[in-house]
Design a protein around this motif. Sequence first.
Motif, mmCIF file in Angstrom:
data_model
loop_
_atom_site.group_PDB
_atom_site.id
_atom_site.type_symbol
_atom_site.label_atom_id
_atom_site.label_comp_id
_atom_site.label_asym_id
_atom_site.label_seq_id
_atom_site.Cartn_x
_atom_site.Cartn_y
_atom_site.Cartn_z
ATOM 1 N N GLY H 17 -5.408 -4.297 15.911
ATOM 2 C CA GLY H 17 -6.409 -3.295 16.260
ATOM 3 C C GLY H 17 -6.102 -1.900 15.778
ATOM 4 N N LEU H 18 -5.172 -1.775 14.829
ATOM 5 C CA LEU H 18 -4.816 -0.478 14.270
ATOM 6 C C LEU H 18 -4.719 -0.615 12.764
ATOM 7 C CD1 LEU H 18 -1.832 0.304 16.669
ATOM 8 C CD2 LEU H 18 -4.063 1.388 16.751
ATOM 9 N N ASP H 19 -5.435 0.259 12.027
ATOM 10 C CA ASP H 19 -5.342 0.232 10.566
ATOM 11 C C ASP H 19 -3.973 0.683 10.095
ATOM 12 O OD1 ASP H 19 -8.101 -0.420 10.052
ATOM 13 O OD2 ASP H 19 -8.598 1.621 10.673
ATOM 14 N N GLU H 20 -3.485 0.091 8.992
ATOM 15 C CA GLU H 20 -2.321 0.689 8.348
ATOM 16 C C GLU H 20 -2.770 1.978 7.666
ATOM 17 O OE1 GLU H 20 1.608 -0.352 5.662
ATOM 18 O OE2 GLU H 20 -0.110 -1.643 5.418
ATOM 19 N N ALA H 21 -1.938 2.984 7.763
ATOM 20 C CA ALA H 21 -2.229 4.244 7.086
ATOM 21 C C ALA H 21 -1.215 4.438 5.976
ATOM 22 C CB ALA H 21 -2.161 5.405 8.065
ATOM 23 N N VAL H 22 -1.570 5.278 5.015
ATOM 24 C CA VAL H 22 -0.662 5.586 3.923
ATOM 25 C C VAL H 22 0.006 6.929 4.217
ATOM 26 C CG1 VAL H 22 -0.451 6.055 1.458
ATOM 27 C CG2 VAL H 22 -2.073 4.330 2.275
ATOM 28 N N LEU H 23 1.302 6.908 4.447
ATOM 29 C CA LEU H 23 2.074 8.140 4.627
ATOM 30 C C LEU H 23 2.396 8.665 3.226
ATOM 31 C CD1 LEU H 23 3.825 10.049 6.490
ATOM 32 C CD2 LEU H 23 5.677 8.432 6.132
ATOM 33 N N ALA H 24 1.676 9.705 2.806
ATOM 34 C CA ALA H 24 1.806 10.148 1.410
ATOM 35 C C ALA H 24 3.160 10.796 1.133
ATOM 36 C CB ALA H 24 0.682 11.127 1.080
ATOM 37 N N ALA H 25 3.711 11.496 2.121
ATOM 38 C CA ALA H 25 5.011 12.152 1.914
ATOM 39 C C ALA H 25 6.050 11.109 1.527
ATOM 40 C CB ALA H 25 5.430 12.881 3.182
ATOM 41 N N GLY H 26 6.786 11.355 0.465
ATOM 42 C CA GLY H 26 7.817 10.426 0.018
ATOM 43 C C GLY H 26 7.320 9.421 -0.998
ATOM 44 N N LYS H 27 6.021 9.386 -1.229
ATOM 45 C CA LYS H 27 5.499 8.481 -2.263
ATOM 46 C C LYS H 27 5.109 9.289 -3.489
ATOM 47 C CE LYS H 27 3.897 4.746 0.709
ATOM 48 N NZ LYS H 27 3.913 5.361 2.075
#
Lengths: 231, 231, 231, 231, 231, 231, 231, 231
Positions: H17-27
Motif C-alpha cells: 500500500g505504499l509506492d516506491e519512491a526514487v531518492l534522487a540524492a546519491g544517484k
Amino acid sequence: MSRADINFDFDRAERIGLDEAVLAAGKTPAQITAILEGAAERQHGVLITRLSGEALASIAEHVRSDIDYHDISATGFFGPVRPVSVDGKVVIVSAGTADAPTAYEAARTLRHAGVGHEMIADAGVAGLWRLTSAMDRIRTFPIAIVVAGMDAAMASVLGGLYSGSLICVPTSVGYGVSDNGRAALNAMLASCAPGLTVCNIDSGYGAACAALRVLNSMGAMQGTGKKGKAL
Amino acid sequence: MSRADINFDFDRAERIGLDEAVLAAGKTPAQITAILEGAAERQHGVLITRLSGEALASIAEHVRSDIDYHDISATGFFGPVRPVSVDGKVVIVSAGTADAPTAYEAARTLRHAGVGHEMIADAGVAGLWRLTSAMDRIRTFPIAIVVAGMDAAMASVLGGLYSGSLICVPTSVGYGVSDNGRAALNAMLASCAPGLTVCNIDSGYGAACAALRVLNSMGAMQGTGKKGKAL
Amino acid sequence: MSRADINFDFDRAERIGLDEAVLAAGKTPAQITAILEGAAERQHGVLITRLSGEALASIAEHVRSDIDYHDISATGFFGPVRPVSVDGKVVIVSAGTADAPTAYEAARTLRHAGVGHEMIADAGVAGLWRLTSAMDRIRTFPIAIVVAGMDAAMASVLGGLYSGSLICVPTSVGYGVSDNGRAALNAMLASCAPGLTVCNIDSGYGAACAALRVLNSMGAMQGTGKKGKAL
Amino acid sequence: MSRADINFDFDRAERIGLDEAVLAAGKTPAQITAILEGAAERQHGVLITRLSGEALASIAEHVRSDIDYHDISATGFFGPVRPVSVDGKVVIVSAGTADAPTAYEAARTLRHAGVGHEMIADAGVAGLWRLTSAMDRIRTFPIAIVVAGMDAAMASVLGGLYSGSLICVPTSVGYGVSDNGRAALNAMLASCAPGLTVCNIDSGYGAACAALRVLNSMGAMQGTGKKGKAL
Amino acid sequence: MSRADINFDFDRAERIGLDEAVLAAGKTPAQITAILEGAAERQHGVLITRLSGEALASIAEHVRSDIDYHDISATGFFGPVRPVSVDGKVVIVSAGTADAPTAYEAARTLRHAGVGHEMIADAGVAGLWRLTSAMDRIRTFPIAIVVAGMDAAMASVLGGLYSGSLICVPTSVGYGVSDNGRAALNAMLASCAPGLTVCNIDSGYGAACAALRVLNSMGAMQGTGKKGKAL
Amino acid sequence: MSRADINFDFDRAERIGLDEAVLAAGKTPAQITAILEGAAERQHGVLITRLSGEALASIAEHVRSDIDYHDISATGFFGPVRPVSVDGKVVIVSAGTADAPTAYEAARTLRHAGVGHEMIADAGVAGLWRLTSAMDRIRTFPIAIVVAGMDAAMASVLGGLYSGSLICVPTSVGYGVSDNGRAALNAMLASCAPGLTVCNIDSGYGAACAALRVLNSMGAMQGTGKKGKAL
Amino acid sequence: MSRADINFDFDRAERIGLDEAVLAAGKTPAQITAILEGAAERQHGVLITRLSGEALASIAEHVRSDIDYHDISATGFFGPVRPVSVDGKVVIVSAGTADAPTAYEAARTLRHAGVGHEMIADAGVAGLWRLTSAMDRIRTFPIAIVVAGMDAAMASVLGGLYSGSLICVPTSVGYGVSDNGRAALNAMLASCAPGLTVCNIDSGYGAACAALRVLNSMGAMQGTGKKGKAL
Amino acid sequence: MSRADINFDFDRAERIGLDEAVLAAGKTPAQITAILEGAAERQHGVLITRLSGEALASIAEHVRSDIDYHDISATGFFGPVRPVSVDGKVVIVSAGTADAPTAYEAARTLRHAGVGHEMIADAGVAGLWRLTSAMDRIRTFPIAIVVAGMDAAMASVLGGLYSGSLICVPTSVGYGVSDNGRAALNAMLASCAPGLTVCNIDSGYGAACAALRVLNSMGAMQGTGKKGKAL
C-alpha cells in the motif's frame, strides 16, 4: 512559501523582554523577504542573524535597502532600532582573533536591544598576562560574556577571578578534536570554577539574550517585558 | 591458562629503556600469578598497575608476599627495585584531590625506574594563586607531568608559563559532560598553548614512561636502553 | 594522602563571592576527613556535595558528627552555616519526581550561602497545565532554576513565558536515548526560546552558584565577594 | 576589525621558548594583515600556519610580499627567520604520501625556530620492511615525531623499537571509520607500546612545539626562553 | 516465559553450515533451561556462549549436568559434540593475556563445529619479535583469527606479512580512549593493510563462524550445509 | 614533494598476494604522477582508487594517457593488467542503485587482480523477492561481497540463507541517522546472523582484497603470493 | 520528599486517552509509595513500569499488597484495571528470546488500557522462515509492534511485507557495537522500508502508547480521551 | 550503469500500500533517467524526492519534461498521479519557517498517494500561543505529523494535548549542538509525553508513509495494498 505561511512572534518582547530575531541561515530569500515585509507593515524593528553576504544580496531590494548590515558578525538591523538606554553593564571578553564573529554577534544583539557593551579581545590564557591585566576593568561590569573556542580555558580562569554573572559561549574555532566547538562546550560545562553558564556553540545571539535576562533580573531594562516582567 | 600461554616481554628495558609493566585490570589472579612466577625465576623486578585491593588478595600467597603494595595508586612492586639514580628532573602537578590515584601511579612508575619526583597537588586554576605561586618551583624542573580532569584548564595555563616538556594526563574525575575524562582529554589536545603532549585518560603509567623517554633523550638515564639507546 | 597534600581554596568566597564546596564523589574518606579537619581549624563552614550515605558512614567520627546531612540531595553542611539573608529571589522549577536530587542539591547550595528559595515540582509539559498554572507565581521571582531530564521541553516552554534569568540543569533522568542527560543538555542548549543558559548534567550545585552570580550582579549579596566584587 | 582589536603575544618566545604562530584558518585577510603589520613594526618574525593559497592571495600586497610561502605545508615565514642552530636531534617519520602536509608543517615550524630535521616518509607498517630498515637511522635521533593516519599502527611498532621521545601526530588521512583522524588519535593514545605522547589531529605545528619543549628540557635551545627557562 | 515462547532455529546448520548458538547473556535461567530441554528432545548439540559461572549455577540441574563448561571462555557444550574432522587450517593469534576470553571463545566455537586450531598468544607488537618470530608458523595456516584490543596494531602488521584470510576481533581490553573496544575496532577497519575483515567487539564466536564460512568456501567442511552448500 | 619522498611497496603482491593500490584521494596530482612514473619504470601495473574526474584531469599527461579510467567506480588501471585467471568464485550483491560506486570499486579491484565476478544489483530487502529470487544463483559462488547502506538489513537476511564467505561493505548511502554509513556498519557488525565479516565504509577495494585473501586460502590464486603464500 | 511534592497528572487519560504511568526506575520507595497513596485516594488505577523485584520489596506494605506484579516485564498494576474492550488489533512481533522484557512491557501496557494482543516471539531474520511463515497471521492485525535488538533487520523485512502501522522498539540486547540498542535504533530509523516509526530504546511502554494512539485514530477506543478526542 | 542494473520494486504499492519512491540524492542523472524510463514503459507514476534543481536540470530532457517539480520540497511527480481520495485526516504541524522543506516533502508524498492535508506552520513553543491557539483545529484530525528541529519541544507539548497518532520528524534545522537534527531526534524519542513515534531526520517522506500506514490501519485507503492489506 507565501507570507500566509509565516507566523512571526512579534509580541515576544512584550511577553519576555526579548525581541524575536530572524535566523537567516536555513531560510530562503523569499522567506526572509516575507518576514521583513510583515515587520515593515507593523513598523517593527527586527534583528537578523547569520545573514551571509550572499544571502543579503539575494533578498528583495525593497527590504534589503532598509538593512543596516555588519560584516564580521553577519547581522542586520531592519527598521527602527532602540537608542542605547543601558550601558556599563556588560563586558564581552574573547580569547582569540577568530572568535570575533561570535563576539560581535553578541555585541550587535545587545545594541539592537538598546544595551551598550565593552569588548576585550585576544585575552586567551596562553598569554595569561592578557587576561590578568584586564581583570580590574572586567570587574567593573556586573555581567561578563566569555567567548572562546579550542580548550576554552579562559572561561575557567575568569570564573575563579570574577564574581558577577558569567555567560560562556563556546566557538567552533579550532580543528581536530576541537570538533566544531564541542571541546570548548564540554570544557565550559565541566569547568572546575563554579557557576559558569553556557550557551550553544557560536551563539553570540543566545549569550546576549541571556545577558538581557540578567538585566531584567536586575531591573535594568525599563521599557520592555511588561507582561512577563520578572520583578 | 597455564604459564605456557604467557609470553612476557622481559627484554623491553634493554630494548627501549622502559620496563614492561603488568596491567592487572582484565587479568585473572591465575594469569597474574603465572607472570610473576616467570619474573621471579629470572629475578626480574616487575611493576604491577591497576591492582585493586581485592585483586591483590586473590593472587597466590607465594608471590603476593613479595609485592610492595601502594594503596592510593593501586600499584605494586614485585621483586627487586632499582635505587633512585635520577632526581630533580620531574615534577608532577595535579589539579585536585581526586586526581591523586593517577598522579601517584605516575610517581610509582618513575620510582620503579629509579627516578625521583616532586608532587604539587591541588593546583587547579579555579584558585589561580595555587598555580602561580608554585611556578618558580615548577620552572626548576625540565619535565612536568600535568594531571587534571574536568576542563583541564590548568594544562593550558601552565603551557603558557613553562618552557620544558609538558606531559598531560587527563583524568576521569568529574561527572556529566566530563564523560570519564574525554572533556579533559579534548581540552588538553585542543589547548591554545603550544606543544602540550597528551597520554591516555588516567594513564599515570603512560605519562611516567613518556617522562622516561624524555630523560632518555636528555641522556639522563644511564644503565638502561643499551640496544635502542637514542643518544 | 596526608593533609599536607590538600590545598583547599578557603578564600574563594572572599575572592568571587562563592564558597568552595567539597565534591565527595571520587574522594576517599581519608581525603574528605582531612579537608574537613582543615576547615574546622579555621572555623570555616563547608558544603559537601555528592556525599552518599555509605561515604558519610565511612568518614571519621570526629568530623562526621558535625555534618548536617540531607538525604535526597546527598549534601552535608559542615560547621557554621550563614543565616538566610536573601529571600524571594530564586525559584526552582523541576519537571518530574526523579529530578528531586538535583533540585534539592541546588536548594541546599543556596541555603548554605544564605539564600532562600521556593520549589515548584512535577511541572513537566506532558501535563502542560502544571506549568501554566504556576506561571504567575514563577514570574514573581527574578531568577529561575529549571531542572529537567529526558527531552527537557519544560525549559523551552518556560523560556517563552518568563523574562528573568533562566538557569537550566539537565538531569540524567530517563533511559535509552536520554543518554544520562545528554539529550536534555542538547535540547536546552539548542532551545528555540532565547537566552537560556545551561549547567553541567545533574549539577544542582552549579546552577545554584550561577544564581548566586546573578544575585551578585543584582547587588543582592551583601557580605561576600569583597575582593572580586562586581558592582 | 582594526589593529586595535589585536593583542598578539609577542613575548611568548621570551617567556616559554616558543614563538606565537598565526593560525590563518578562521581569520579574515584583514585580520592577518593587521597582525603582520604589527609584527613588521617590531621587526618580529612570524610563522603563519594553515595558510591556503587563496588566503595568501587575499592578504594585502605590502605584507604578502614578505611571506616566504611553502605550498604542501601551507605555511609562511614572515619577516626575519632564525638561522639553524640545532641539528641532528629531530627525525620526522610519516606513514604515507598523504601525510606530507602535516609532516612538512612540523618541519617548517622546527626550521622557523632554528632547528633542523630529517624526514623519513612512506614508512607505514603495511610494508613493515620500510620501517625496520630505517630503524638504525631513526635511533640516532633523541626525538622522533611520528605522523600517521588511518590505524596509526606505525606509532605502536616504533614505540616498541625506539627509546627516545616519541611525539605522535594523528592525521585526517583516510575515510569511513578513520573519521577525520579520530581512529588514529585513539589508537595512538591507546597504544600497547609505553610512553607515546600525542598531539591534536593534523597538528604538525603542535608536534614541532612539543619537540622544541624536549629540546628545552635537554638544554639544547640556547638563545630562547630566558624568563621561563626550564633548566 | 514457557517453552511455547521459544522458537529455536534448529535447522540452521543444515541451511548454512553453522549451528545456532545460545547467547546466555540477557536470557533468564528459565529461558536457557527451556531452550536446552528442546535441544535434548531432538538430541541436538548446542553451544552456549557468554555463560557466566553464576548463570551456569542457576540453570536447572537436569540440564546443567549435561553441560561441558569452559571457564575462561565462559562457554558450554550441551549434548553431543562433533568429532574433530578438520585440522591445521585455523590459527588464532592474540595480542595480550587479557584477550584470552575472546580467543578461547573462538577456539571453543571451532571445536564445537569439529574444527581444530592452534593458539599463539601474547604476540602484541610492543614486542615486535613475538610476532615476527611466529610468522613462519602462522603462514602454514590458510586462515588466521586475530584477537587484539587497545590499538590493535598487531592486525595491521600481520596484514602486511600474511596472505591468507584475516578475520579480526577487537576486544574490550584497555581503558580510557580504548572505549570498550571501539578504538581497536576502528583501527582494524581503517587498517593500512589491505583485505582485513572485522567482527563485533569481543565476538570470538563471530570470528569462528566467519572462519567456518571460509572453510565452507574451501570445501573443507564435509558433513554440513547441505541445503545452502556454497560449492 | 619529489619522487625521492615516495617509497612505494612494489613487492606487496609477492609478499602477500595483494597489489598495493594508490588511494588518490588526499594525494596531490604531483604525488600521483610521481608514483605512476615509478611504476612505469618497473613496468608495474597499478590500481588507482578514489580518482575523481577532476583529479584525473590534473595528472600529468604522459602518465594520464596510460590510465584506463572507469567512471562510476572512480578507479583507474595504469600499465599492464593481469588476464582473468579465476572466475565463478565471487558474487557482488548490492542493495540499491546508489551503492553502485562501491560495488564497482570492488569489481574493478578483482578484475585488476585477474578475478572475474558476477553483479546482482538492487536486491535490498524492502522488496524481499528481489533477494530471495536470486538466492539459487548466489549459492553457486563460494564468496559473496555484500554492499549496502542505510540499515544494511540485506546482509543479515543473506547471512541466514547462505553458507559461504560473506564479506560486507557498508556504504555511506542514506541521510540523517545513516550517518555516512555508520548505521550500516554497526548493523552489519551486530548482525543476528553468524559469521559476517565487515570492511570499512565504502571500501569496495577492501572487500575485494578480503575476497582475494579467501581465494588465497582456497588455493585458487596461482601466480601470486609466493613469499607469503598461505597454503 | 512528602506527598506535597508530588503533582501527578491524573487527568491525562481524559485529556489524551492515555493513562499516566509511574516509571519506578529513578524514584525512591517513598516517592512511589506517595504516588500510589494519592492514586488510592482517588480510586485511580495506575500502571507501574521498570519496577525491579528489589524496588517492589521496598515499597510500603499497605500499597505493595495491591500491586499485581509481572516478573519478566517488571510491571505492576495498582488498583482497578480496565476490562479488555478491544482485541484482535495489535500484534507484538519480537526477534529473540532476550527481547521478552520489552515485548511484555508493551503487552502489559496494552492490557492495562483494556486492549488485548497476540505475541509472536523469536522471529528474527537469521532464520527467515520464522518470520515469513508468520506473515499471514501478522497481516490480520492492523497494528504491529516490532521488538528487536542488535541489527534490528526484522523491522525492515517486515516493513516490506506488511501494510499496517509499524511501531518499532529497539532493544538493548546485544554487545559491542550494539551499544545498548543504538545500532538497532539507527537501523530502524534508517530502514530502507518506508513508513516505519520508532520509539525509545527498550520502551515497550512507549510502543504500546503509540499503538493506543493509532487505536484512537481508528476510533477503536470508546471510553477514553473525551477532552482531547481526535475523531 | 545501464537499465539492466536497475531492479525497481514496482509492485510495492500492491504489496504494502505504499509506492516506491526514487531518492534522487546519491544517484547519477543517468541512473534517475533509467529508472524513469522503466516507469514510463509501465505507465507507472513515480514520486522523486531530494531532487535538487541542479539534479533536475541534468536529467535527460525526454523524461524531465514529464516531471511536475516542486521547489521548496525538492520533489517531483513523474507520470500519472492519483486523484485525492482521502482528506481531512492528516494535519502537518511545523515549528519554524526553516522546517518548510521537510513539511512540504511530507505534504507532497501524501498528495502523490491521493491524500489531502492541512498545514499549520510556525507553531514552535517559544511563542506558546501559536500552538495552543491551533489545538482545537489540530484535534479534528486523527493523524498529526510534527516537524521540528533544534530542541523539538513542540512535539512533547503537542503530545500532552492531543490523543491521535503523532508522527514526529526531527529536522536538521539549527546549529552547534543541534548537530544536524540529532538533538531534536533524541528529544522526540526521549519525550516525557507518551506514545510519540519518530522518523529519520528530515524524512518528510518517511513521516507521510507512516501516516499512510495509519490510514491503512483505519481502512481509509481503498484502492491500494491488495496483497498485503491489513484489515
